[in-house]
Scaffold this active site. Structure first.
Site, PDB file in Angstrom:
ATOM      1  N   HIS A 138      37.494   6.405 -86.928  1.00 19.22           N
ATOM      2  CA  HIS A 138      36.182   7.055 -87.261  1.00 19.22           C
ATOM      3  C   HIS A 138      35.821   7.977 -86.014  1.00 19.22           C
ATOM      4  O   HIS A 138      35.760   7.589 -85.136  1.00 19.22           O
ATOM      5  CB  HIS A 138      35.061   6.331 -87.470  1.00 19.22           C
ATOM      6  CG  HIS A 138      34.925   5.713 -89.116  1.00 19.22           C
ATOM      7  ND1 HIS A 138      35.260   6.492 -90.267  1.00 19.22           N
ATOM      8  CD2 HIS A 138      35.005   4.423 -89.463  1.00 19.22           C
ATOM      9  CE1 HIS A 138      35.288   5.844 -91.003  1.00 19.22           C
ATOM     10  NE2 HIS A 138      35.210   4.457 -90.858  1.00 19.22           N
ATOM     11  N   CYS A 157      37.446  12.423 -88.050  1.00 16.37           N
ATOM     12  CA  CYS A 157      36.462  13.271 -88.512  1.00 16.37           C
ATOM     13  C   CYS A 157      35.670  13.928 -87.318  1.00 16.37           C
ATOM     14  O   CYS A 157      35.669  13.479 -86.232  1.00 16.37           O
ATOM     15  CB  CYS A 157      35.232  12.617 -89.407  1.00 16.37           C
ATOM     16  SG  CYS A 157      36.012  11.857 -90.976  1.00 16.37           S
TER      17      CYS A 157
END
Length: 372
Positions: A168, A224
């Protein structure tokens, strides 16, 4: 190795091969016994599962603690074999709401790529995953800092360094005015909810600024909001026809975000305002990070002769959300790990994302040869 500061007794973790460490609290230097052996080679187990997304986890208000490893400790670097070394980190956030299914697969394939396509010695690769039994090989914030410090410590002309991260990424409000959009980009270790995220300022300080003349660093970041996660000064803004311009992302304050003479180049899975996918839509067999898959596929199919051809091939693969042009063909590299394995989940669309290229200096992406 854990030890306490000789001045304020704060707990610290010694980087591999270091004989001294600077305390992040009181800045005192603690000397320790000489230890200069490289971390042992690591083995990985392999898992397959369903699909998920690299949706960014919620912002966490925890203050990021300054890294005590901003400057390499004195003395010779830890022993490495050859002039190539790498840190490969896959975070799956197992048994949490942020769980990812493809991160371990990304690590397995990336390690194979480095060893068998680019001749990286296994003994010069540190792998961090939640499947490791060694507590110092799990992708916590502290262990990631230690591994990144090791990656660049004592680098010499001719060295080729690689940092791969699958997990992430997120953003947080910029506190020092060095971001054009007002947000710092971050990577999320396993313990980010309690220990905080690793901010791009710190990543730049640890693995970009120390690079000396003749040293090259490649970062492959599958997360991301990762477009400028190394805080490199220039971003290659490329349209879908392949035309590009280099954007100047140097801070208005004049703060230097480049190297000490070396070269740093980063491939990231998406722009700072985009999210990236953890999906089975590309391989049609098991979950992988869309960016890691497209990076390996481009190399396997011979589309990585230059940085421009590699970036274009990655983007084309991701735009082909249903993988129709590939007809479900799996490359020899990926099939090595997937042979005999089946996946029963549904094939889903991957999110809209465009891989990005950033660098310490602008260059002609269609004439500069790519190599790790």
């Amino acid at each position: 190795m854990s030890l306490n500061c000789s001045n304020c007794s704060s707990p610290m973790q010694l980087p591999p091969g270091a004989n001294s460490i600077c305390c992040a609290i009181c800045h005192a230097t603690t000397l320790v016994a000489d230890s200069r052996s490289a971390p042992p080679p690591l083995t990985l187990s392999y898992s397959t599962s369903g699909q998920d997304h690299h949706d960014h986890p919620p912002h966490h208000p925890s203050q990021v603690v300054p890294s005590p490893y901003n400057h390499a400790p004195p003395g010779p670097p830890p022993a490495v074999h050859g002039t190539k070394r790498a840190v490969i980190c896959g975070v799956s956030y197992k048994n949490t709401k942020n769980e990812l299914k493809g991160s371990i697969n990304d690590v397995v394939c990336m390690k194979y790529l480095l060893v068998n396509r680019f001749n990286f010695p296994e003994s010069s690769i540190i792998v961090l995953t939640e499947e490791e039994t060694d507590p110092f090989r799990r992708p916590t914030k502290s262990n990631m800092r230690l591994a990144l410090s090791w990656l660049v410590q004592g680098c010499q002309p001719g060295d080729s360094l690689v940092f791969h991260f699958s997990g992430h990424g997120s953003q947080k409000k910029d506190q020092n005015g060095d971001e054009l959009d007002g947000y710092d980009e971050t990577l999320c270790p396993t313990d980010f909810e309690t220990q905080g995220m690793i901010v791009d300022d710190e990543i730049n300080e640890i693995i970009v600024k120390p690079l000396s003349h003749g040293v090259k660093l490649h970062a492959i970041i599958d997360a991301c909001h990762s477009g400028t996660v190394l805080d490199l000064p220039f971003l290659c803004r490329m349209d879908r026809s392949g035309k590009y311009v280099w954007e100047d992302h140097r801070p208005r304050s004049g703060e230097w975000k480049g190297t000490s003479g070396g070269e740093a180049i980063s491939f990231s899975s998406c722009d700072d305002d985009q999210t990236s996918a953890d999906t089975s839509a590309l391989s049609k067999i098991t979950s992988t990070g869309a960016m890691t898959y497209s990076f390996i596929l481009a190399i396997e199919l011979g589309h990585a002769t230059t940085y421009g051809s590699l970036l274009n091939a990655m983007r084309s693969t991701i735009r082909d959300k249903t993988n129709e042009l590939r007809g479900g063909v799996i490359t020899s590299l990926i099939s090595m790990f997937l042979t005999g394995r089946t996946f029963s989940g549904e094939v889903t669309q991957i999110s809209l994302q465009e891989p990005q290229l950033t660098a310490t200096e602008p260059f002609d992406v269609y004439s500069k040869p790519f190599s790790l």
